[in-house]
Design an enzyme around this catalytic site. Structure first.
Site, mmCIF file in Angstrom:
data_model
loop_
_atom_site.group_PDB
_atom_site.id
_atom_site.type_symbol
_atom_site.label_atom_id
_atom_site.label_comp_id
_atom_site.label_asym_id
_atom_site.label_seq_id
_atom_site.Cartn_x
_atom_site.Cartn_y
_atom_site.Cartn_z
ATOM 1 N N PHE A 51 0.914 -0.809 0.075
ATOM 2 C CA PHE A 51 -0.088 0.266 0.398
ATOM 3 C C PHE A 51 0.652 1.183 0.098
ATOM 4 C CE2 PHE A 51 -2.892 -3.217 1.366
ATOM 5 C CZ PHE A 51 -3.905 -2.859 1.218
ATOM 6 N N VAL A 52 2.035 1.185 1.339
ATOM 7 C CA VAL A 52 2.577 2.859 1.100
ATOM 8 C C VAL A 52 3.383 2.732 -0.321
ATOM 9 C CG1 VAL A 52 4.133 3.801 2.035
ATOM 10 C CG2 VAL A 52 2.589 2.540 3.902
ATOM 11 N N ASP B 275 8.994 -5.459 -5.627
ATOM 12 C CA ASP B 275 8.451 -6.086 -4.548
ATOM 13 C C ASP B 275 8.747 -7.478 -4.907
ATOM 14 O OD1 ASP B 275 6.323 -5.982 -2.274
ATOM 15 O OD2 ASP B 275 6.795 -7.938 -3.032
ATOM 16 N N ARG C 81 6.194 -7.753 19.803
ATOM 17 C CA ARG C 81 7.504 -6.586 19.279
ATOM 18 C C ARG C 81 8.512 -7.288 19.171
ATOM 19 N NH1 ARG C 81 10.090 -2.700 20.498
ATOM 20 N NH2 ARG C 81 11.364 -4.794 21.988
ATOM 21 N N VAL D 244 10.787 3.483 5.982
ATOM 22 C CA VAL D 244 9.880 3.740 6.264
ATOM 23 C C VAL D 244 9.655 2.089 6.941
ATOM 24 C CG1 VAL D 244 7.252 4.030 5.063
ATOM 25 C CG2 VAL D 244 9.195 5.356 4.159
ATOM 26 N N ARG E 27 -0.600 14.746 10.750
ATOM 27 C CA ARG E 27 -1.299 14.637 11.381
ATOM 28 C C ARG E 27 -1.557 15.910 12.644
ATOM 29 N NH1 ARG E 27 -0.222 8.239 11.856
ATOM 30 N NH2 ARG E 27 -1.149 7.511 10.186
ATOM 31 N N HIS F 111 8.834 6.830 16.381
ATOM 32 C CA HIS F 111 7.865 6.921 16.017
ATOM 33 C C HIS F 111 6.672 6.476 17.212
ATOM 34 C CE1 HIS F 111 4.646 6.831 12.966
ATOM 35 N NE2 HIS F 111 4.640 5.683 12.359
HETATM 36 O O1 TXD Z 1 5.250 6.651 9.711
HETATM 37 C C1 TXD Z 1 5.921 5.369 8.738
HETATM 38 N N1 TXD Z 1 6.709 5.030 9.106
HETATM 39 C C2 TXD Z 1 5.172 4.434 8.579
HETATM 40 C C3 TXD Z 1 5.311 3.009 8.322
HETATM 41 C C4 TXD Z 1 3.745 4.601 8.080
HETATM 42 C C5 TXD Z 1 2.640 3.519 7.387
HETATM 43 C C6 TXD Z 1 3.332 2.120 7.526
HETATM 44 N N2 TXD Z 1 4.705 2.400 7.771
HETATM 45 C C7 TXD Z 1 4.903 0.732 7.789
HETATM 46 O O2 TXD Z 1 5.641 0.694 6.309
HETATM 47 C C8 TXD Z 1 4.446 -1.013 8.215
HETATM 48 O O3 TXD Z 1 4.707 -1.026 9.246
HETATM 49 C C9 TXD Z 1 4.734 -1.187 6.992
HETATM 50 O O4 TXD Z 1 6.276 -1.860 7.979
HETATM 51 C C10 TXD Z 1 5.460 -0.622 5.779
HETATM 52 C C11 TXD Z 1 4.933 -1.168 4.775
HETATM 53 O O5 TXD Z 1 3.424 -0.468 4.525
HETATM 54 P P1 TXD Z 1 2.254 -1.720 3.711
HETATM 55 O O6 TXD Z 1 1.128 -0.853 4.503
HETATM 56 O O7 TXD Z 1 2.675 -0.875 2.755
HETATM 57 O O8 TXD Z 1 2.531 -3.034 4.171
HETATM 58 P P2 TXD Z 1 2.154 -3.795 2.573
HETATM 59 O O9 TXD Z 1 1.151 -3.237 2.200
HETATM 60 O O10 TXD Z 1 2.175 -5.866 3.952
HETATM 61 O O11 TXD Z 1 3.298 -3.594 1.439
HETATM 62 C C12 TXD Z 1 4.812 -4.831 2.451
HETATM 63 C C13 TXD Z 1 5.164 -5.186 1.274
HETATM 64 C C14 TXD Z 1 4.809 -6.288 0.966
HETATM 65 O O12 TXD Z 1 4.130 -6.169 -0.606
HETATM 66 C C15 TXD Z 1 5.502 -7.194 0.299
HETATM 67 O O13 TXD Z 1 5.399 -7.776 0.106
HETATM 68 C C16 TXD Z 1 6.731 -6.674 0.646
HETATM 69 O O14 TXD Z 1 6.855 -5.586 1.686
HETATM 70 N N3 TXD Z 1 8.103 -7.286 1.110
HETATM 71 C C17 TXD Z 1 9.087 -7.494 0.620
HETATM 72 N N4 TXD Z 1 9.467 -6.373 -0.544
HETATM 73 C C18 TXD Z 1 11.140 -6.684 -0.708
HETATM 74 N N5 TXD Z 1 12.329 -6.962 -0.149
HETATM 75 C C19 TXD Z 1 11.944 -8.047 0.926
HETATM 76 N N6 TXD Z 1 12.234 -9.331 1.469
HETATM 77 C C20 TXD Z 1 9.805 -7.635 1.029
HETATM 78 N N7 TXD Z 1 9.854 -8.704 1.761
HETATM 79 C C21 TXD Z 1 8.372 -7.973 2.159
#
Ligand code: TXD
Length: 318
Positions: free
Chosen positions: A17-18, A38, A93, A123, A156, A180
Site C-alpha cells: 500500500f505505502v 517487490d 513486538r 519507511v 496529522r 515513531h
Molecule cells: O510512519 C511510518 N514510517 C509508517 C510506516 C507509516 C505507514 C506504514 N509504515 C510501515 O511501512 C508499515 O508498518 C510497514 O512496515 C511498511 C509498509 O506498509 P504497507 O502498508 O505498505 O504494508 P504492505 O502493504 O504489507 O506492503 C509491504 C510490502 C509487501 O508487498 C511485501 O511483499 C513486501 O513489502 N516485502 C518485501 N519487499 C521486498 N523485499 C522483501 N524482502 C520483502 N518482504 C516483504
C-alpha cells in the site's frame, strides 16, 4: 529527434500500500523514473504497468517499471524502503523486530550493491530501529540514511489543529519529534497558525487532547480499516522527503536521523528537525527545547535504544 535526457532513477522497495502509492505520487510529480521492487512475483510489474498507463490520462512522462530482482535499481539516486511484514496475531513486538529486521538487512545490503550512491528513505516499521539496521548494513554515512515518521506525525498534528480552528492547514506550522510511536513528542510551545501561537487560539486542555490524538493517529486508522494501516498520508510524507532531496529544496523537516551528541543523545536514531537536500541530511537542527520536551525526547530515545540493542543481538549486527 533530440536525444532523450535520462531522468533521475528513484527506487521504491515494497510494492504494498505505502510503496505503490509512493511510486504513484513520485511519478505524478515527475520527480524521476520509478523502479518498484517487490518479492511477490508479477505484482510490482502489474502495478507499474497500471501506473504507466495512467500516465497517458494524467499526463506525466516519468516511467514506472516493476522488478523482482535488484538489477533494474542500478544507479538509483534515492531509494524509499517500505518492505516489511505487518504484525500478525500472536506476534509480539520482538517477533516483528526480528522479521522486519531481517527484511531490512537483506534489502539494505542488496540496494547497496547496485546503488551505492543512493540516499535511503526508510519507511518500514519499527521505523527508528529499521533506520539503525539500514545504516549499519549499508555502511553509508549517517546523512545518507533518513527515516520517515516525523513528517507523517506532524501532518496529522497539523490536520487536527486546522480542523479544530476551521482554518487552512497550509497556515498551520507544527513539529513532532522523537521516535515513531506512543513516545513521540508533539511540540506545543512552537505550534503556530500564520505566526500566531496555537496556545493563544486553543485552550491548553484541548490542545493536549489533540496531542493525544496525534500520538495515536496511526492506531485510529488501523482500528477503522480493520485490515492494514494508513498509506495515503504516509506516501505523501515519503514523497515530500524524496522531493526535498531530488530537487535540493533544503526543506526543514522532522526526520529520523542518527544523533551524535545533539540534544544530549548519542548513537540513537530519533526524529528531529533536519535540513533535507541533495546530499541527504545536510544538517541536524538543535532546538532549544523546554525541560519537559527535552526529557520526553530523551525518554523516547531510550525506548529506541533498547530496540536497537535488541535487534543487534538478534541479527548479530554491530
Ligand atoms: O510512519 C511510518 N514510517 C509508517 C510506516 C507509516 C505507514 C506504514 N509504515 C510501515 O511501512 C508499515 O508498518 C510497514 O512496515 C511498511 C509498509 O506498509 P504497507 O502498508 O505498505 O504494508 P504492505 O502493504 O504489507 O506492503 C509491504 C510490502 C509487501 O508487498 C511485501 O511483499 C513486501 O513489502 N516485502 C518485501 N519487499 C521486498 N523485499 C522483501 N524482502 C520483502 N518482504 C516483504
Amino acid at each position: 529527434m533530440a536525444a532523450i535526457m535520462a531522468r533521475m532513477k528513484i527506487g521504491v522497495i515494497g510494492g504494498g500500500f505505502v510503496g505503490s502509492t509512493t511510486a504513484q505520487r513520485i511519478a505524478e510529480k515527475q520527480l524521476g523514473d520509478v523502479v518498484l521492487f517487490d518479492i511477490v512475483d508479477g505484482m510490482p510489474q502489474g502495478k507499474a504497468l497500471d501506473l504507466a498507463q495512467a500516465a497517458s490520462v494524467y499526463g506525466y512522462d516519468s516511467s514506472v517499471t516493476g522488478a523482482n530482482d535488484y538489477g533494474p535499481l542500478e544507479g538509483a539516486k534515492v531509494v524509499v524502503i517500505t518492505a516489511g511484514m505487518p504484525r500478525k496475531p500472536g506476534m509480539d513486538r520482538s517477533d516483528l523486530l526480528k522479521v522486519n529486521g531481517k527484511i531490512m538487512q537483506e534489502v539494505a545490503g542488496s540496494v547497496q550493491e547496485v546503488a551505492p550512491d543512493a540516499t535511503l528513505v526508510v519507511v518500514s516499521n519499527p521505523l527508528d530501529v529499521m533506520c539503525y539496521v539500514a545504516h549499519l548494513v549499508s555502511g553509508l554515512p549517517r546523512k545518507k540514511v533518513v527515516g520517515m515518521a516525523g513528517v507523517l506525525d506532524t501532518a496529522r498534528y497539523r490536520a487536527f489543529i486546522a480542523e479544530e480552528l476551521g482554518v487552512s492547514v497550509k497556515d498551520v506550522q507544527a513539529m513532532v519529534l522523537g521516535g515513531h510511536g506512543d513516545s513521540m513528542v508533539p511540540l506545543t510551545a512552537t505550534a503556530s497558525v500564520s505566526g500566531i501561537p496555537v496556545s493563544d487560539l486553543i485552550p491548553a486542555e484541548r490542545l493536549e487532547e489533540l496531542v493525544t490524538r496525534t500520538r495515536h493517529g496511526g492506531a485510529e486508522i488501523v482500528q477503522l480499516l480493520k485490515t492494514g494501516s494508513a498509506y495515503y498520508a504516509p506516501s505523501a510524507a515519503a514523497t515530500a522527503m524524496v522531493e526535498s532531496i531530488v530537487l535540493d529544496q533544503r526543506r526543514i523537516l522532522p526526520c529520523c536521523t542518527l544523533l551524535d551528541g545533539e540534544y544530549g543523545i548519542d548513537g540513537t536514531w530519533v526524529g528531529v528537525p533536519v535540513v533535507l537536500g541533495s546530499g541527504g541530511v545536510e544538517e541536524v537542527i538543535e532546538l532549544d527545547l523546554g525541560a519537559a520536551d527535552r526529557e520526553a525526547l530523551r525518554a523516547s530515545a531510550q525506548a529506541v535504544r533498547s530496540g536497537q540493542d535488541e535487534v543487534s543481538a538478534m541479527l548479530g549486527l554491530s
